[in-house]
Every structure is written in structure tokens, then in C-alpha cells.
Design an enzyme around this catalytic site. Structure first.
Site, mmCIF file in Angstrom:
data_model
loop_
_atom_site.group_PDB
_atom_site.id
_atom_site.type_symbol
_atom_site.label_atom_id
_atom_site.label_comp_id
_atom_site.label_asym_id
_atom_site.label_seq_id
_atom_site.Cartn_x
_atom_site.Cartn_y
_atom_site.Cartn_z
ATOM 1 N N PRO A 77 -44.794 123.077 46.381
ATOM 2 C CG PRO A 77 -45.116 125.102 47.484
ATOM 3 C CD PRO A 77 -44.581 123.730 47.663
ATOM 4 C CD GLU A 78 -43.534 121.811 39.752
ATOM 5 O OE1 GLU A 78 -43.068 122.629 38.930
ATOM 6 O OE2 GLU A 78 -43.342 120.598 39.677
ATOM 7 C CG HIS A 121 -47.987 121.087 61.430
ATOM 8 N ND1 HIS A 121 -47.085 120.372 62.195
ATOM 9 C CD2 HIS A 121 -48.887 120.186 60.962
ATOM 10 C CE1 HIS A 121 -47.441 119.086 62.170
ATOM 11 N NE2 HIS A 121 -48.516 118.943 61.442
ATOM 12 N NE ARG A 176 -40.704 116.763 55.087
ATOM 13 C CZ ARG A 176 -40.151 116.100 54.092
ATOM 14 N NH1 ARG A 176 -40.820 115.905 52.971
ATOM 15 N NH2 ARG A 176 -38.919 115.640 54.197
ATOM 16 N NE ARG A 195 -25.668 122.762 33.339
ATOM 17 C CZ ARG A 195 -26.614 122.965 34.252
ATOM 18 N NH1 ARG A 195 -27.318 124.086 34.234
ATOM 19 N NH2 ARG A 195 -26.858 122.063 35.164
#
Ligand SMILES: [Zn+2]
Length: 274
Positions: A2-3, A93, A112, A155
């Protein structure tokens, strides 16, 4: 994974269903999901607590408790918190269950098992969640070109890699990094230190606009169904470059390309991103 906009949608969903509810029992099916404190202490401390509201910092969900403590949750790859009636059939799950005082349960599913819970007491020093090391929150008022320039600190690595670094800006994932750089017309492999102030301003503006638009679209009326199934459907219709290699660019009509930057798939238009 998920973002930030999807996590904000989940925040909205949990805030609506948990605020004011008291935890009457806690079941930890998979102890490794509880990062802090020890699972048996977690169960004892969380039982009897009442939720005061749900906040978000980057992709962390902060479930505030009325005693001043915070239940922190990070969904990582496949975490999915659902609030369902107690008699709803238990899905595969299911890793953690919080029984609530209105005949519903917060069930945390995670195929997971990379997601984690931390339970912090009021005024407890947080040296475990990683929250303290996060960069600026892109949707906060304080975030802008200056903050972005300071966080990048000249950077040399590609701007896309910098945007994904949670210490630089918190909460931008792979999909939205590509969308932001497309909107800002910046090639994702440009070294951050080579960007002009005008280019940094465009990136900062698009970070805010794209994330805010996605949040607005995602979280207004999010339901259990949306939390479970909606993310991919919404993504597919609103993304302009991510996952669209070979398709014509919506701006110039030239084919979009896929490349790999910092081991992540990256999509851009070689014609109108410079
Ligand atoms: Zn183009």
C-alpha cells in the site's frame, strides 16, 4: 505494497469504525507480528483500552488510546486490517484479533506476515518503530521546495531513489514516485544534486498535488470492500505512467518506457521528461 494514499484510506476507515470502541479481548495468532512489547505483555496492556482516534505518519497508522498510549501499525507488503462482525467467518491469514465492545472485531490479515504492531505507553521513548527517523511528511503544510532541497542535501543518486528513501521524504512509494516525476517532467535517473531550484519546486508541488488528489479520491467513502479490493482497481484507472510501458504518453503521444532504477521498475516518457 500500500502507498501513502491507500494507507490514508485505511486510516479513515479505522478512524470511523474504531474511535470510541473498547478492546475486550486480544488474540495473537502469529506472535512475530507483535514487534513490541513481548506478545503476552501486548495482550495484557491492550485489553480494556479505548481508541481515541486514528492518525497517520507516512505509512504508519497511529491508533491513539484514551490513556495516552498508541498502538502503531505498519502494513508493509500485505497487511490488511478489517473491522467485521464477531460472527463473520474467519478468513485465511488472520494474524491478530481485537474483540471490540460492539460485537465487532478488528481482524488483522497478512499473507506475507511482514506487517508489525507496536504498543507504546504514554511518554514511552520510541526506539523501536522507526517513526523518529522519518523525513518530512509530504502532505504537511511545512513541506515545500526548501524542505525538499534540504532533505536531498545535494545527493548524487537518482532523484527517484531519493524520493523513495523514507528519511528524505516520508511515505512516497514506487508507483507515486513515477507519477510525481512524470507530472514534474523530470527524468527519474537525474542525479538529485543536478536539479535546478525551479525543477525542485516542480517536484515539491507535484508531490503534494498527486498525493493529495489520490488521498481525496481514495478515502472519502472507503469501505471494507475498498480496503480489501479497491487499491488495484483505483490505481489502474488513475495512473498515467506506472505500468504503462509501450503505451502512448498522455502529454506527447510518444511511447512510455520501463527501466530499472535502484532495483525498482520505473516508467517514464523519454520524450517529455528531462
Ligand atoms: Zn511524453
Amino acid at each position: 505494497m500500500p502507498e501513502l494514499p491507500e494507507v490514508e484510506g485505511v486510516r479513515h476507515y479505522l478512524d470511523r469504525l474504531l474511535t470510541g470502541r473498547t478492546v475486550t479481548a486480544v488474540t495473537v495468532v502469529r506472535p512475530k507480528i507483535i514487534a513490541h512489547p513481548a506478545p503476552e505483555v501486548f495482550v495484557i496492556r491492550l485489553t480494556g483500552q479505548t481508541f481515541a482516534g486514528v492518525e497517520r505518519r507516512a505509512k504508519f497508522l497511529l491508533l491513539r488510546l484514551t490513556d495516552g498510549g498508541t498502538l502503531v501499525l505498519h502494513l508493509r507488503m500485505t497487511g490488511l486490517p478489517l473491522v467485521v462482525p464477531t460472527d463473520a467467518p474467519q478468513k485465511k491469514h488472520t494474524q491478530v484479533i481485537l474483540n471490540l465492545d460492539n460485537s465487532t472485531e478488528l481482524r488483522y490479515l497478512d499473507q506475507r506476515q511482514f506487517g508489525r504492531f507496536w504498543l507504546l505507553e504514554k511518554n514511552e521513548h520510541d526506539d523501536c518503530t522507526g517513526l523518529a527517523k522519518l523525513g518530512p511528511e509530504p502532505l504537511s503544510r511545512a513541506f515545500g521546495p526548501k524542505k525538499l532541497a534540504a532533505a536531498l542535501g545535494g545527493r548524487k543518486c537518482p532523484i527517484k531513489t531519493c524520493l523513495l528513501d523514507q528519511h528524505t521524504v516520508a511515505g512516497i512509494g514506487n508507483i507515486y514516485a513515477d507519477e510525481i516525476l512524470f507530472a514534474a517532467r523530470i527524468k527519474p535517473d537525474r542525479p538529485a544534486c543536478a536539479l535546478s531550484p525551479a525543477e525542485l519546486s516542480r517536484i515539491a508541488r507535484e508531490i503534494k498535488q498527486i498525493l493529495a488528489a489520490a488521498v481525496a479520491k481514495d478515502c472519502l467513502s472507503i469501505s471494507e470492500y475498498d480496503v480489501q479490493h479497491g487499491v488495484e482497481q483505483r490505481d489502474a484507472e488513475k495512473l498515467l505512467v506506472y505500468g504503462r510501458a509501450g503505451e502512448p504518453c498522455v502529454r506527447c503521444g510518444m511511447p512510455l518506457v520501463r527501466t530499472v532504477i535502484g532495483q525498482r521498475s520505473s516508467y517514464y516518457c523519454p520524450h517529455c521528461q528531462h
